[in-house]
Design a protein around this motif. Structure first.
Motif, short mmCIF file in Angstrom:
data_model
loop_
_atom_site.label_atom_id
_atom_site.label_comp_id
_atom_site.label_asym_id
_atom_site.label_seq_id
_atom_site.Cartn_x
_atom_site.Cartn_y
_atom_site.Cartn_z
N TRP A 1 -65.78 29.56 4.89
CA TRP A 1 -66.50 29.77 4.35
C TRP A 1 -68.15 31.48 4.51
O TRP A 1 -67.95 31.24 5.44
CB TRP A 1 -67.36 28.09 4.31
N ILE A 2 -68.33 31.67 3.80
CA ILE A 2 -69.26 32.62 3.91
C ILE A 2 -71.02 31.78 4.28
O ILE A 2 -71.43 31.25 3.38
CB ILE A 2 -69.36 33.80 2.84
N ARG A 3 -71.19 32.09 5.04
CA ARG A 3 -73.15 31.33 5.24
C ARG A 3 -73.99 31.99 3.94
O ARG A 3 -74.34 33.01 3.76
CB ARG A 3 -73.20 31.80 6.49
N THR A 4 -74.04 30.97 3.46
CA THR A 4 -75.12 32.04 1.64
C THR A 4 -76.20 30.28 2.04
O THR A 4 -76.24 29.50 2.46
CB THR A 4 -74.09 32.38 0.98
N ALA B 1 -65.26 35.32 8.21
CA ALA B 1 -66.80 35.79 8.02
C ALA B 1 -67.32 35.76 9.19
O ALA B 1 -67.53 35.03 10.28
CB ALA B 1 -66.82 35.27 6.68
N GLY C 1 -73.09 36.20 7.25
CA GLY C 1 -73.04 36.17 5.84
C GLY C 1 -73.00 37.23 5.09
O GLY C 1 -73.27 37.36 3.85
N HIS C 2 -73.13 38.53 5.77
CA HIS C 2 -72.93 39.98 5.42
C HIS C 2 -71.57 40.33 5.42
O HIS C 2 -71.97 41.56 5.05
CB HIS C 2 -74.60 39.73 5.03
N TRP D 1 -74.94 40.23 -2.43
CA TRP D 1 -75.02 39.19 -2.92
C TRP D 1 -76.23 39.63 -4.30
O TRP D 1 -77.08 39.04 -4.49
CB TRP D 1 -75.61 37.78 -2.08
#
Length: 598
Positions: free
Chosen positions: A410-413, A452, A456-457, A474
């Motif tokens: 999962w990507i933190r967003t 990831a 998140g980047h 994003w």
């Protein structure tokens, strides 16, 4: 060359010990099993130290070569002067001085012990290297420009015959400034500075190197200049720099817990000042700087910042709970229990917790996000994705079945949940409805793993058996992967990777034998974590250093068996919670696909 020195050299070829970085001998029974660095600054051993002088090694040729590969360390405006002290006066014209802002050091990793061989009136030195990167004056390690794999030069006596203690000079030197990775570790401090993402909701770290020779009163100025100069090139797609034409006016001043920074910052308003205060507070953290900082704009006081309070009120990462261990056992997710750690509750409903191959789970805003790789007919696999409060009960499943799907991440967003996964050798992103879309990475080759970062980047990705990093933008809530940056590391054929901190990766690969290393985000600094995993690690999951406990821990799978670190231990059936013991005479299986939930 003196007779006494030559007799010592002729006794055999001199091998320079200790400069091979993390190279592993082909045949050794020694294993170094150690904890990974517990904090981002653990690679920084220098504190106010200058590199050694030419005469520091006396008549020890081995030490002289080691010191020559460290001579360029320190403040950029004196790099050429320091290196020239090591070079024979007749050979110094080959090194053309450059202004400090244009100095760049070629960081190399020795892949074998340097060889020193006797000659008629000198000694021939051969070093075999990996080109790691180019250390620029702004503290950024950029990809290497040089391609040489060997360098040769000579050592000549610095004094008249019979006076061996005068030391040596380098003759026929390389035509560029070399810096060994060991010298980088010893004479620089790895620092994190921070830039806001494009929508200014999250800070993203950018690793820099600060010479340990920089005096304390100038370190704040160095960090502020790094920020005004903008982010590293590979991060630009995912972050925003300060407004154009932002400059520092004079050096930062201060002492006794109070500092002043004076900037020319066009278009600044109260909101931007608040964001700058947070950016400065976190970027100055690695200098052990607390107290207050006054921000001035064009000599006018605009904001007084309590640095500790600013960091406390604007946390980089928020964790709802500590990390918990899970695995896949007999096709279902189960909690793992190890010493001194309380096992978690499986956050996937029992009726859907079946036929699982691997899984990636994450906490987000009170919810649990779950992505499962599910085995179907004929061994084909699908991705199942769901979310829920506490327990995930409902899952959406990908439309098509595939031959092989890697562990999803999962990507933190702050927006709609999104993740990345390797599908049949390609990189794909998925959403909370399990819709898979290919991700363009601009580099040919089969993708074998992706991980990831907490912010998140940034991601790490293995493409064609080579480790890379890339930034994520994003725009419009859709993740876009920027140009990938190849990392030069000792490990070959990497098989698995995860983030162990802001600027650290845990990487599995081969160093003569299957091994696991701790590697900096630019590939320059390495620490051996596991020298022989027996078989190649196919899955790997780590707990970032920012999360405790169990910070610095990782788990991996090799040859269908799972292991944990700190201490290293094979995970057995008795570590798996809520499973029925096998019938008498039936051998229990092993847990696989271990991962952390946090």
């Amino acid at each position: 060359m003196s007779r006494r020195l030559l007799s010592g050299v002729l006794a055999g070829t001199l091998m320079l010990a200790g400069l091979g970085g993390c190279g592993i001998p082909e045949n050794t029974d020694v294993q170094i099993e150690q904890r990974g660095p517990a904090a981002e600054t653990s690679w920084s051993s220098g504190r106010g130290t200058e590199p050694p002088t030419r005469t520091a090694s006396g008549s020890d040729a081995e030490a002289f070569v080691r010191n020559f590969l460290a001579a360029a360390a320190g403040e950029p405006d004196r790099a050429y002067d320091r290196v020239k002290q090591f070079i024979a006066p007749t050979d110094r014209e080959g090194l053309q001085d450059k202004p400090g802002s244009e100095v760049a050091l070629s960081v190399v990793r020795l892949t074998d012990d340097p060889v020193i061989e006797p000659d008629v009136d000198s000694m021939k030195v051969t070093i075999t290297v990996q080109q790691v990167g180019l250390l620029r004056a702004n503290g950024v390690l950029t990809p290497p420009l040089a391609t040489e794999t060997t360098y040769e030069f000579r050592l000549v006596n610095a004094g008249p015959a019979g006076q061996d203690d005068i030391g040596f000079y380098v003759s026929d030197p390389p035509n560029l400034l070399l810096l060994s990775d060991e010298a980088l570790r010893r004479f620089y401090e790895a620092k994190s500075i921070y830039f806001w993402n494009s929508d200014r909701t999250r800070l993203v770290p950018d690793q820099r190197y600060l010479s340990s020779a920089v005096p304390a009163e100038r370190r704040v100025s160095e960090v502020v200049r790094w920020l005004t100069g903008g982010p590293s090139e590979w991060l630009r797609i995912g972050v925003s720099g300060l407004p154009d034409r932002t400059e520092m006016i004079n050096n930062a001043t201060g002492s006794d817990g109070r500092w002043e920074v004076n900037l020319d910052m066009p278009g600044v308003d109260d909101q931007r000042l608040e964001q700058l205060a947070t950016q400065l507070a976190w970027s100055l953290r690695d200098l052990d700087l607390d107290g207050t900082l006054e921000i001035k704009i064009l000599n006018q006081p605009r904001k007084l910042v309590d640095l500790g309070e600013q960091r406390s009120n604007n946390q980089l990462y928020r964790f709802e709970e500590g990390a918990q261990r899970f695995c896949v056992y007999e096709g279902a997710i189960h909690a793992l229990a190890v010493a001194n750690e309380l096992p978690g509750m499986v956050p996937v409903a029992a009726e859907v917790n079946r036929d699982v191959v691997s899984a990636g789970l994450r906490r987000a805003g009170g919810e649990v996000l779950a992505a499962l790789v599910i085995a179907g007919e004929s061994g084909r696999q699908r991705l199942a994705v769901g979310r829920g409060q506490g327990t995930v009960q409902n899952f959406a499943t990908s439309e098509s079945a595939h031959a092989a799907i890697g562990r999803p991440v999962w990507i933190r967003t702050d927006g709609r949940p999104s993740g990345l996964v390797v599908v049949d050798g390609g990189l794909y992103r998925f959403d909370d409805q399990a819709v898979l879309r290919p991700v363009s990475i601009g580099v040919p080759g089969r993708v074998s793993a992706v991980a990831a970062a907490l912010d998140g980047h940034r991601i790490a990705v293995i493409i064609g058996g080579v480790l890379h990093v890339a930034a994520i933008g994003w725009e419009g809530g859709v993740p876009t992967v920027g140009p990938v940056r190849r990392l030069v590391v000792s490990l070959v054929n990497p098989t698995a990777v995860d983030w162990a901190g802001e600027n650290r990766l845990v990487v599995a690969g081969s160093a003569g034998r299957p091994a696991i290393y701790d590697v900096s985000v630019d590939g320059a600094l390495e620490t051996r974590l596991r020298e022989d995993t027996g078989a190649a690690a196919t899955q790997l999951s780590a707990v970032p250093a920012q999360l405790a406990p169990p910070a610095g821990s990782f788990m991996y799978e090799a040859n269908r068996v799972a292991y944990r670190s700190n201490p290293f231990q094979r995970l057995e059936r008795e570590h798996v919670q809520n499973v029925t013991p096998p019938p008498a005479g039936v051998r229990a299986g092993y847990p696989t696909a271990p991962f952390f939930l946090y």
